[in-house]
Scaffold this active site. Structure first.
Site: not given
Length: 246
Positions: A97, A187, A189
């Site tokens: 990002c 993302h 994560e």
């Protein structure tokens, strides 16, 4: 023993950090099954007085942020030549990002606000032909779902960068900047719970651009393929490190 450095480029929302963990915590959890001996440290870039020497780093993971690359904050600008040096040394990198946009800007591309507005939620991303052959992304399905939350984007990819993934909103969902230097707009994560929390914070902004937040929340789902990229990155770094030190 591969040495990974998480470059934290900002803080998450206070309630998200409290309930689910801040950016670096989410990265650490995704790396929990990294090869034995992998050492993971964190650099809080906005609060750091100096940047560490690159000699003892095998891989860099650059996180997301609520900052904007185009605002050119001093700590962010200081990272650019450091990342250029890391690429020149062929240190493995994975930007996420903000990290994706920062790497693109550092290497000669342009990152700024997306003309079509914000992209948030669990969305479909497709690999390009280059992506299907890539050592990091090539193990993913041709189309996969990923969590996204960004207002800025890579408007122009750096010279020599290869586009590895795209979707209808963003033609630069994943880029390869060198032999072992990658960046992704999505993302890996994020968990579904984190994605839902972000949508809750963005509700008004999404409504203002004609989105339906309730539909986006209902469409949030697990993204195991995208999430697995962080572990795959650690495995690639580990394999390369062991070969170099054999």
């Amino acid at each position: 023993m591969p040495r990974l450095l998480i470059v934290k480029t900002g803080d998450s929302f206070a309630d998200v950090a409290r309930d689910h963990g801040d950016f670096e915590t989410l990265f650490r959890r995704a790396l929990a099954a990294a090869p034995d001996g992998t050492r993971v440290a964190v650099l809080d870039a906005p609060r750091a007085d100096t940047l560490p020497a690159l000699d003892d780093i095998d891989g860099l993971l650059i996180t997301g942020s609520h900052a904007m690359v185009s605002h050119a904050e001093p700590w962010s600008e200081a990272l650019k030549p450091w990342l250029v040096e890391a690429r020149a040394r062929d240190i493995a990198m994975l930007g996420v990002c903000y990290g994706h946009q920062l790497m693109a800007a550092a290497f000669g591309g342009e990152s700024d606000f997306h003309p079509a507005g914000r992209e948030s939620g669990t969305r479909e991303v497709s690999l390009t032909e280059a992506g299907r052959q890539d050592s990091l992304l090539g193990g993913l399905p041709a189309r996969f779902r990923a969590h996204l939350s960004h207002a800025q984007t890579v408007l122009t990819a750096p010279p020599g960068a290869r586009v590895l993934a795209a979707n209808a909103h963003d033609p630069h969902q994943a880029l390869r900047h060198g032999p072992r230097q990658w960046s992704v707009q999505f993302h890996p994560e994020f968990t579904p719970a984190v994605m839902r929390a972000y949508l809750g914070h963005q509700r008004q902004a999404l409504q203002d651009q004609g989105e339906t937040p309730e539909r986006l929340v209902a469409e949030v789902t697990a993204t195991p393929e995208a999430t697995g990229l962080l572990l795959r990155f650690a495995e690639l770094v580990s394999a390369a490190t062991r070969l170099e030190r054999a």
